[in-house]
Design an enzyme around this catalytic site. Structure first.
Site, short mmCIF file in Angstrom:
data_model
loop_
_atom_site.label_atom_id
_atom_site.label_comp_id
_atom_site.label_asym_id
_atom_site.label_seq_id
_atom_site.Cartn_x
_atom_site.Cartn_y
_atom_site.Cartn_z
N PHE A 111 0.80 -1.22 0.00
CA PHE A 111 0.00 0.00 0.00
C PHE A 111 0.83 1.27 0.00
O PHE A 111 0.36 2.33 -0.39
CB PHE A 111 -0.96 0.00 1.20
CG PHE A 111 -0.39 0.49 2.50
CD1 PHE A 111 -0.72 1.76 2.97
CD2 PHE A 111 0.44 -0.32 3.26
CE1 PHE A 111 -0.21 2.21 4.19
CE2 PHE A 111 0.94 0.12 4.47
CZ PHE A 111 0.62 1.39 4.94
N LYS A 112 2.10 1.17 0.40
CA LYS A 112 2.95 2.36 0.43
C LYS A 112 3.09 2.96 -0.98
O LYS A 112 3.35 4.15 -1.12
CB LYS A 112 4.32 2.03 1.01
CG LYS A 112 4.28 1.35 2.39
CD LYS A 112 3.74 2.26 3.46
CE LYS A 112 3.59 1.54 4.80
NZ LYS A 112 4.81 1.30 5.53
N ASP A 113 2.93 2.13 -2.00
CA ASP A 113 3.00 2.64 -3.38
C ASP A 113 1.98 3.75 -3.63
O ASP A 113 2.22 4.67 -4.41
CB ASP A 113 2.72 1.53 -4.40
CG ASP A 113 3.84 0.52 -4.50
OD1 ASP A 113 5.01 0.93 -4.39
OD2 ASP A 113 3.55 -0.67 -4.70
N LEU A 116 3.54 6.83 -2.05
CA LEU A 116 4.92 7.08 -2.47
C LEU A 116 5.07 7.18 -3.97
O LEU A 116 6.13 7.53 -4.48
CB LEU A 116 5.84 6.02 -1.89
CG LEU A 116 6.19 6.29 -0.42
CD1 LEU A 116 6.75 5.06 0.26
CD2 LEU A 116 7.16 7.46 -0.32
N THR A 146 7.74 0.69 3.25
CA THR A 146 8.06 2.07 2.88
C THR A 146 9.37 2.15 2.11
O THR A 146 9.49 2.89 1.13
CB THR A 146 8.14 2.98 4.13
OG1 THR A 146 6.82 3.15 4.65
CG2 THR A 146 8.70 4.34 3.80
#
Length: 495
Positions: A111-113, A116, A146
């Site tokens: 989900f950090k995509d 980010l 992350t």
């Protein structure tokens, strides 16, 4: 109307959104928070007809008020493009009575995509807006996801360098392989002998070193952060929950105005804080269900009002949640203290000095919209297996923690409202743990063999991000002690 950003530890010198994004962390050690939380200016009928990118603009324009429409739409267009393997970016999948918001269809299958992918663009636009001439050094600690997402986002972005610290023995083999094989002349990855909290504390210490900052400026560099402490990471996450509600409405799952529950597997508290902000903006969310693994510091806090990091650190199968110092909780503490920086600063001082603080009964009363619980390792594996057996749907360990806690919540409260569960990583990112849960006969296979077996069982193709690292060479092999992080930064920058 313009929104400025204050530090959680001082109301002096508020800054514009672009300045907060560039700084990452306030000079006084506080986190930037909006001076007020804006209300949505589109109704959900309108939002239900929008794409993810269009929804993102409607949310982010309310927070990033010093960005022009052209600038913000440009950042969004460059972020949410064909690097995602689904046209809808974040599909909602119904399984066993809940709706899983799949946030892992980006370049690093986590989900950090989602945040980010856009942060590098927000940061480079911010630098131009503020006439920054220094090279920006992104300094980040990661508990697994992350790091790779930030490295992927900032790789070879002009005017930036990125340094990522991760716990050498505290991430999954796939997570580590993703990071240490990262290409890019401006990327640096370091494993530390310690846990995520050590890495995060080390990064915060470097950010707070005023002498180093002055020296960096003299040499043409300045620090910023890609962690969720950066408001440029947090704001894009609010979109998840606005988008989810609108899609449930479009699919006629709910009526306009009907309340839903949101379940978030939680470590550093950024993702669930974004849901809290969405609720304050007008999304009809009832309970914010905070799901912890065996590092249950947040569960204990929500149950007792005391935050105590003085406990054993447990390495689990959901390593991105193996955290005892939940940085983003400081933002919530600030809000429930009546946006009082002095009250917040006093509590954070107690946390820093003794590792523990207790909030007032009045503050606890403002947490009534939250519910907390946790899942043991055994329960996490059982949840993965049970969901697969009943539906054929495969979830990763972090999502399983959320799913397990949601079942506990339903059993405890009998609350049958529609629920959205934030599915934060692809099962392929934690293949061994997932396969040990559903197909233990093959647990002795290598990680990539297990990925192939998982593909057979789930009927889902192995993601491109996993295929790419099968034979990728290791390009980062740096390891250091937790007291040597500053030295590593200076070595990389050659200053």
């Amino acid at each position: 109307m313009e929104i400025l950003y204050n530090s959680t530890r001082s109301k002096e010198n508020p800054v514009k959104a672009s300045e907060a994004i560039l700084k990452g962390l306030s000079e006084d050690g506080g986190l930037f928070v909006p001076e007020r939380i804006p209300a949505l200016d589109k109704n959900f009928t309108e939002l239900s007809e929008m794409t993810y990118a269009e929804t993102a603009y409607q949310v982010m324009k309310l927070y990033l008020t010093d960005f022009t429409e052209e600038e913000l739409k440009g950042c969004i267009a460059r972020a949410y493009d064909d690097k995602f393997d689904r046209e809808e970016i974040a599909p909602l999948v119904e399984a066993d009575g809940a709706f899983y918001l799949e946030l892992f269809h980006g370049a690093t299958v986590a989900f950090k995509d989602m945040a980010l992918s856009i942060l590098p663009h927000l940061m480079t636009v911010s630098a131009k807006k503020n006439h920054v001439k220094n090279e920006i050094v992104i300094l980040t600690a990661t508990s697994g996801d992350t790091g790779k997402a930030a490295l992927s986002g900032f790789a070879d972005v002009e005017g930036t360098r990125i340094i990522v610290f991760y716990p050498k023995c505290g991430v999954s083999p796939i997570q580590e392989k993703q990071m240490v094989t990262q290409k890019g002349k401006n990327t640096y990855v370091v494993g530390i002998h310690g846990n995520f909290d050590d890495a995060q504390s080390g990064v915060k210490e470097i950010f707070g070193d005023k002498e180093l900052a002055a020296y960096m400026d003299e040499k043409g560099f300045q620090f910023s952060s890609a962690n969720s402490i950066n408001i440029g990471r947090l704001v894009p996450q609010i979109v998840y929950y606005v988008y989810s509600y609108a899609k449930l409405l479009k699919q006629s799952v709910i009526r306009d105005g009907e309340k839903i529950n949101v379940v978030v597997p939680t470590g550093n508290f950024g993702n669930i804080l974004a849901a809290f902000y969405a609720k304050q903006m007008g999304v009809p969310i009832d309970k914010l269900i905070c799901a912890s693994n065996e590092n249950k510091v947040l569960y204990d806090f929500l149950r007792t009002g005391t935050y105590d990091r003085n406990r054993e650190f447990v390495l689990t199968s959901s390593p991105s949640m193996d955290i005892l110092i939940s940085s983003n909780l400081e933002r919530l503490i600030y809000h429930i203290a009546g946006n009082d920086p002095e009250k917040n600063k006093d509590l954070m001082k107690k946390l820093s000095q003794g590792g523990v603080y207790t909030i007032t009964e009045e503050m606890r009363g403002k947490l009534s919209g939250f519910y907390g619980n946790y899942a043991s390792e055994e329960e996490t594996a059982k949840t993965i297996r049970g969901l697969y057996d009943r539906t054929g749907y495969v979830i990763d360990t972090h999502t399983a923690v959320a799913s397990c806690v949601y079942e506990k919540y339903k059993e405890e409260t009998k609350d049958a409202k529609t629920a959205v569960i934030a599915s934060t990583a692809s099962p392929y990112k934690f293949t061994r743990s997932v396969m040990e849960a559903i197909d233990c006969e093959h647990a002795q296979m290598g990680d990539f063999e297990l990925a192939d077996r998982l593909s057979e069982l789930s009927k889902v193709k192995v993601p491109k991000a996993i295929e790419e690292i099968r034979t990728a060479p290791v390009v980062h092999d740096h390891v250091c002690g937790k007291t040597e992080m500053k030295k590593m930064v200076m070595n990389f920058l050659k200053i």
